[in-house]
Scaffold this motif. Structure first.
Motif, PDB file in Angstrom:
ATOM      1  N   ILE A 541       0.919  -1.222   0.231  1.00 14.15           N
ATOM      2  CA  ILE A 541       0.037  -0.131  -0.124  1.00 14.15           C
ATOM      3  C   ILE A 541       0.948   1.200  -0.126  1.00 14.15           C
ATOM      4  CG2 ILE A 541      -1.491   1.094   1.578  1.00 14.15           C
ATOM      5  CD1 ILE A 541      -3.147  -0.878   0.064  1.00 14.15           C
ATOM      6  N   LYS A 542       1.804   1.311   0.871  1.00 18.06           N
ATOM      7  CA  LYS A 542       2.944   2.263   0.990  1.00 18.06           C
ATOM      8  C   LYS A 542       3.499   2.843  -0.287  1.00 18.06           C
ATOM      9  CE  LYS A 542       5.097   3.170   4.654  1.00 18.06           C
ATOM     10  NZ  LYS A 542       6.150   3.106   5.833  1.00 18.06           N
ATOM     11  N   LEU A 543       4.205   1.508  -1.179  1.00 18.51           N
ATOM     12  CA  LEU A 543       4.689   1.806  -2.342  1.00 18.51           C
ATOM     13  C   LEU A 543       3.957   2.352  -3.508  1.00 18.51           C
ATOM     14  CD1 LEU A 543       6.720  -1.525  -2.273  1.00 18.51           C
ATOM     15  CD2 LEU A 543       7.587   0.823  -2.068  1.00 18.51           C
ATOM     16  N   ALA A 544       2.577   1.895  -3.314  1.00 17.41           N
ATOM     17  CA  ALA A 544       1.561   2.422  -4.435  1.00 17.41           C
ATOM     18  C   ALA A 544       1.274   3.733  -4.295  1.00 17.41           C
ATOM     19  CB  ALA A 544       0.238   1.438  -4.492  1.00 17.41           C
ATOM     20  N   ALA A 545       1.169   4.079  -2.681  1.00 14.12           N
ATOM     21  CA  ALA A 545       0.855   5.551  -2.386  1.00 14.12           C
ATOM     22  C   ALA A 545       1.882   6.462  -2.912  1.00 14.12           C
ATOM     23  CB  ALA A 545       0.454   5.699  -0.876  1.00 14.12           C
ATOM     24  N   GLN A 546       3.085   6.001  -2.773  1.00 15.12           N
ATOM     25  CA  GLN A 546       4.239   6.860  -3.070  1.00 15.12           C
ATOM     26  C   GLN A 546       4.476   6.858  -4.626  1.00 15.12           C
ATOM     27  OE1 GLN A 546       7.208   4.907   0.015  1.00 15.12           O
ATOM     28  NE2 GLN A 546       7.916   6.858  -0.051  1.00 15.12           N
ATOM     29  N   LYS A 547       3.842   6.013  -5.185  1.00 16.48           N
ATOM     30  CA  LYS A 547       4.154   6.176  -6.498  1.00 16.48           C
ATOM     31  C   LYS A 547       3.280   7.004  -7.142  1.00 16.48           C
ATOM     32  CE  LYS A 547       3.403   3.052 -10.731  1.00 16.48           C
ATOM     33  NZ  LYS A 547       3.068   1.778 -11.258  1.00 16.48           N
ATOM     34  N   ALA A 548       1.876   7.217  -6.241  1.00 15.00           N
ATOM     35  CA  ALA A 548       1.031   8.453  -6.768  1.00 15.00           C
ATOM     36  C   ALA A 548       1.303   9.673  -6.288  1.00 15.00           C
ATOM     37  CB  ALA A 548      -0.322   7.781  -6.082  1.00 15.00           C
ATOM     38  N   GLY A 549       2.633   9.733  -5.439  1.00 13.23           N
ATOM     39  CA  GLY A 549       2.927  11.047  -5.114  1.00 13.23           C
ATOM     40  C   GLY A 549       3.026  11.398  -3.559  1.00 13.23           C
ATOM     41  N   MET A 550       2.509  10.426  -3.018  1.00  9.95           N
ATOM     42  CA  MET A 550       2.524  10.727  -1.318  1.00  9.95           C
ATOM     43  C   MET A 550       3.774  11.013  -0.693  1.00  9.95           C
ATOM     44  SD  MET A 550       1.056   8.251   1.572  1.00  9.95           S
ATOM     45  CE  MET A 550       2.637   7.458   1.884  1.00  9.95           C
ATOM     46  N   LEU A 551       3.850  11.901   0.062  1.00  9.73           N
ATOM     47  CA  LEU A 551       5.019  12.199   0.882  1.00  9.73           C
ATOM     48  C   LEU A 551       4.936  11.284   2.116  1.00  9.73           C
ATOM     49  CD1 LEU A 551       5.604  16.112   0.533  1.00  9.73           C
ATOM     50  CD2 LEU A 551       7.330  14.470  -0.267  1.00  9.73           C
ATOM     51  N   THR A 552       6.114  10.760   2.335  1.00  5.49           N
ATOM     52  CA  THR A 552       5.948  10.051   3.996  1.00  5.49           C
ATOM     53  C   THR A 552       6.272  11.055   4.938  1.00  5.49           C
ATOM     54  OG1 THR A 552       8.157   9.494   3.762  1.00  5.49           O
ATOM     55  CG2 THR A 552       6.627   7.913   2.874  1.00  5.49           C
ATOM     56  N   MET A 553       5.971  10.707   6.404  1.00 11.12           N
ATOM     57  CA  MET A 553       6.015  11.614   7.316  1.00 11.12           C
ATOM     58  C   MET A 553       7.687  12.238   7.570  1.00 11.12           C
ATOM     59  SD  MET A 553       3.761  10.189  10.389  1.00 11.12           S
ATOM     60  CE  MET A 553       3.891   8.451   9.929  1.00 11.12           C
ATOM     61  N   VAL A 554       8.799  11.208   7.392  1.00  7.39           N
ATOM     62  CA  VAL A 554      10.030  11.463   7.403  1.00  7.39           C
ATOM     63  C   VAL A 554      10.406  12.725   6.167  1.00  7.39           C
ATOM     64  CG1 VAL A 554      10.949   9.452   6.271  1.00  7.39           C
ATOM     65  CG2 VAL A 554      12.367  10.686   7.672  1.00  7.39           C
ATOM     66  N   GLN A 555       9.756  12.249   5.004  1.00  4.17           N
ATOM     67  CA  GLN A 555      10.231  13.302   3.987  1.00  4.17           C
ATOM     68  C   GLN A 555       9.592  14.453   4.276  1.00  4.17           C
ATOM     69  OE1 GLN A 555       8.458  10.960   0.790  1.00  4.17           O
ATOM     70  NE2 GLN A 555      10.217   9.551   0.270  1.00  4.17           N
ATOM     71  N   ASP A 556       8.158  14.490   4.765  1.00  8.14           N
ATOM     72  CA  ASP A 556       7.609  15.879   5.058  1.00  8.14           C
ATOM     73  C   ASP A 556       8.373  16.606   6.048  1.00  8.14           C
ATOM     74  OD1 ASP A 556       5.640  17.872   4.828  1.00  8.14           O
ATOM     75  OD2 ASP A 556       4.750  17.105   6.763  1.00  8.14           O
ATOM     76  N   GLY A 557       8.901  15.854   7.119  1.00  9.01           N
ATOM     77  CA  GLY A 557       9.797  16.428   8.154  1.00  9.01           C
ATOM     78  C   GLY A 557      11.265  17.004   7.778  1.00  9.01           C
ATOM     79  N   MET A 558      11.795  16.300   6.765  1.00  4.18           N
ATOM     80  CA  MET A 558      12.984  16.732   6.134  1.00  4.18           C
ATOM     81  C   MET A 558      12.605  18.087   5.510  1.00  4.18           C
ATOM     82  SD  MET A 558      15.798  15.597   6.950  1.00  4.18           S
ATOM     83  CE  MET A 558      15.466  14.148   7.599  1.00  4.18           C
ATOM     84  N   LEU A 559      11.438  18.270   4.663  1.00  2.00           N
ATOM     85  CA  LEU A 559      11.246  19.231   4.095  1.00  2.00           C
ATOM     86  C   LEU A 559      11.147  20.367   5.044  1.00  2.00           C
ATOM     87  CD1 LEU A 559       8.632  17.957   1.408  1.00  2.00           C
ATOM     88  CD2 LEU A 559      11.101  19.166   0.877  1.00  2.00           C
ATOM     89  N   LYS A 560      10.803  20.319   6.331  1.00  2.00           N
ATOM     90  CA  LYS A 560      10.439  21.517   7.189  1.00  2.00           C
ATOM     91  C   LYS A 560      11.676  21.543   7.957  1.00  2.00           C
ATOM     92  CE  LYS A 560       5.461  20.718   8.513  1.00  2.00           C
ATOM     93  NZ  LYS A 560       5.004  19.853   7.179  1.00  2.00           N
ATOM     94  N   ALA A 561      12.524  20.596   8.081  1.00  2.00           N
ATOM     95  CA  ALA A 561      13.967  20.978   8.564  1.00  2.00           C
ATOM     96  C   ALA A 561      14.670  21.730   7.418  1.00  2.00           C
ATOM     97  CB  ALA A 561      14.644  19.544   8.950  1.00  2.00           C
ATOM     98  N   ALA A 562      14.805  21.368   6.296  1.00  2.00           N
ATOM     99  CA  ALA A 562      15.283  22.261   5.209  1.00  2.00           C
ATOM    100  C   ALA A 562      14.889  23.866   5.290  1.00  2.00           C
ATOM    101  CB  ALA A 562      15.064  21.674   3.822  1.00  2.00           C
ATOM    102  N   ASP A 563      13.546  23.879   5.749  1.00  2.00           N
ATOM    103  CA  ASP A 563      12.897  25.409   5.789  1.00  2.00           C
ATOM    104  C   ASP A 563      13.398  26.024   7.100  1.00  2.00           C
ATOM    105  OD1 ASP A 563      11.679  24.875   3.370  1.00  2.00           O
ATOM    106  OD2 ASP A 563       9.828  24.602   4.095  1.00  2.00           O
TER     107      ASP A 563
END
Length: 576
Positions: A541-563
């Protein structure tokens, strides 16, 4: 013509008698005169009461005479003496679902007051007409009722009490010294004042072998504040129980209570929980501020594709939106932010919570009550009969609740709820595991939100930081895993990372406040097909969601760290 009640003039006429003989004494004359006066008074009273009774009949009201009928001394204080005088009224019965109010002047104000009392007591009410003599009897009875002693301020804490110590707790590091110098009666007050000043979410007071430990939860992390003596604790636990309306003499059974304090610009509700431990009772107080529910949907911390995806699903008229994550990850706050967005005059919103943490204006909130068999499943069925547009269920725990919620989502309702799973993708296998039918689940789900809370860098002591090679390598792995169709990216070569070095404002932690990191999972045709086939793993399920463009929590968190909002270490702490 004969009369049942002769007039006073007739009575006087009939009393005419021959001149008294010498044998009559002055005492006999006085006795006859006294009997005559009593008869006159009785006839006057009877005549007036008959007039009132006739008037009551004409008005379609009941009638009562308090010289003949008793007054319920328990019901009489339902109106204060001032209200009785202003309304010329008295409550003379309130029991077994029946309420009776008597008045000499049946005005609209009297009827309105009677309805208020009836609604409050959940009773059937009726209005009676009485004479002035009966009303005087009611006042006489009221004045003979023993008055309850006024509750002293010693068993409460007010905003003024907290203000007295406001200046002393600006620096909470000075709390231990203050606790040893103030009167015992003020210890609980200064602890609350310090917790409010530090914006703590919880106060923990724990009995240990060598003392009593006081800790505050600040931005999700427990910090030790002071150690109290056992002598001090005995007084404190009694005071806490008094204020929270708990039983003082019970120490071997868990208890739950509540304290409410009206602050100048906010309202503070404190949920108090006590449990027995090996060395005495342990107390946890959760501080709930009314202002905390003011979080708007746009301020949740979502951006780009994640924000647009969730906004689109929230605005749909039906379906189910779930938040997932462990206890303390902000699920309820997210649901309240969504409710704030949906709350308008054209939308009927009902919630079912355990317990109701915050009161929301314009929303019908219901609390489950296990003692009356009013649980999530039964409560949800009752709610759906109230014609809601939006339903919020505190938590889906079993198949019965899940089935009812899913059927509601499929029949024109927008359903919001929470589920205890590690991430958004785990919600689907969880539903199937408890027995939900795949052909109902797939079309019912709009979106599933996985979330955690990360601490924000303190703006007062924020500074740039160079990452070590190991940490930088982990950041590169996360950056490379961000889907190209997610609408966001990180270039570690160009980005600058920050941390807080620690200052008085953040109590030397380097962090001040928290923000959510999210993954927004929506149902795509590929995922729907996987659900319908019933062969679903969390990883697929996670792989299919990421294929559709879903950001995971760690990815969203890293974007906030970069900001520069949070730190890399904080993101890894809460996601791994």
């Amino acid at each position: 013509m004969t009369q049942d009640n002769p007039s006073i003039e007739d009575l006087l006429k009939n009393q005419t008698a021959p001149a008294p003989s010498a044998s009559h004494t002055a005492g006999a004359d006085e006795g006859a005169q006294e009997q005559l006066s009593e008869k006159i008074v009785h006839i006057e009273h009877t005549g007036l009461e008959k007039e009132v009774e006739q008037k009551a009949s004409q008005l379609g009201l009941g009638y009562v005479d308090f010289s003949q009928a008793p007054i319920d001394r328990e019901a009489l204080p339902l109106l204060s003496r001032e209200e009785m005088k202003a309304l010329s009224s008295a409550v003379f019965l309130s029991r077994d679902g029946e309420l009776r109010l008597a008045t000499t002047n049946p005005t609209d104000a009297v009827v309105k007051k009677m309805e208020e009392l009836a609604n409050s007591a959940r009773a059937h009410a009726a209005l009676y007409l009485i004479s002035e003599a009966s009303l005087a009897k009611a006042f006489e009875t009221y004045d003979r009722i023993p008055k309850k002693a006024k509750i002293q301020n010693a068993v409460s804490i007010t905003a003024d009490d907290l203000k007295k110590y406001e200046a002393d707790v600006l620096d909470i590091s000075s709390l231990p010294a203050k606790l040893s110098t103030i009167p015992l009666t003020d210890v609980m007050t200064i602890i609350l004042a310090a917790a409010i000043s530090a914006n703590a979410s919880d106060i923990h007071i724990e009995a240990e072998e060598k003392g009593i430990k006081l800790r505050f939860r600040l931005d999700g992390i427990l910090h030790e504040m002071a150690t109290l003596t056992r002598e001090m604790w005995g007084h404190m636990i009694s005071r806490i129980k008094l204020i929270a309306k708990l039983k003082i003499n019970i120490a071997d059974t868990p208890q739950d209570g509540r304290i409410s304090i009206e602050l100048p610009d906010d309202k503070l509700d404190i949920r108090v929980s006590t449990i027995p431990t090996a060395y005495g009772e342990s107390v946890v107080m959760r501080l709930l501020r009314a202002s905390s529910v003011g979080l708007q949907f746009e301020d949740m911390g979502l951006a780009g594709k994640s924000f647009n995806d969730l906004k689109r699903e929230v605005e749909r008229p039906n379906g189910m939106i779930l938040t997932t994550g462990p206890t303390g990850s902000g699920k309820t706050t997210t649901l309240y932010a969504i409710l704030n967005k949906l709350n308008d005059e054209e939308t009927k919103i009902i919630t079912l919570e355990d317990p109701i943490e915050y009161k929301l204006q314009g929303i019908n909130q219901s609390q489950i009550d296990a003692s009356h068999e009013y649980g999530f499943a039964k409560g949800l069925r009752s709610i759906l009969r109230q014609d809601p547009d939006v339903v919020m269920i505190g938590e889906i725990r079993d198949l019965e609740t899940a089935d009812t919620a899913i059927n509601a989502a499929l029949t024109g309702h927008l359903v919001l709820s929470t589920l205890h799973t590690n991430d958004a993708a785990g919600a689907i296998p969880r539903f199937l595991a408890i027995g939900v039918k795949p052909f109902l689940l797939a079309p019912a789900i709009n979106a599933i939100i996985g979330q955690r809370l990360v601490r924000k860098i303190c703006e007062q002591c924020k500074e740039k930081i160079e990452l070590d090679s190991a940490t930088l390598g982990r950041v590169l792995e996360v950056a490379k895993s961000i889907p190209t169709n997610a609408g966001a990216s990180i270039d570690p070569a160009d980005v600058v990372f920050y941390h807080g070095k620690g200052c008085d404002v953040c109590h030397h932690s380097g962090y001040k406040g928290r923000i959510g990191i999210f993954e927004i999972f929506t149902i795509t045709p590929d995922i729907e097909k996987m659900i319908l086939e019933g062969k679903v793993s969390e990883n697929d399920i996670k792989l299919a969601a990421q294929k559709a463009g879903m950001l995971t929590m760690v990815q969203d968190g890293m974007l906030k760290a970069a900001d520069g909002i949070t730190t890399v270490e904080e993101v890894f702490r809460v996601t791994e």
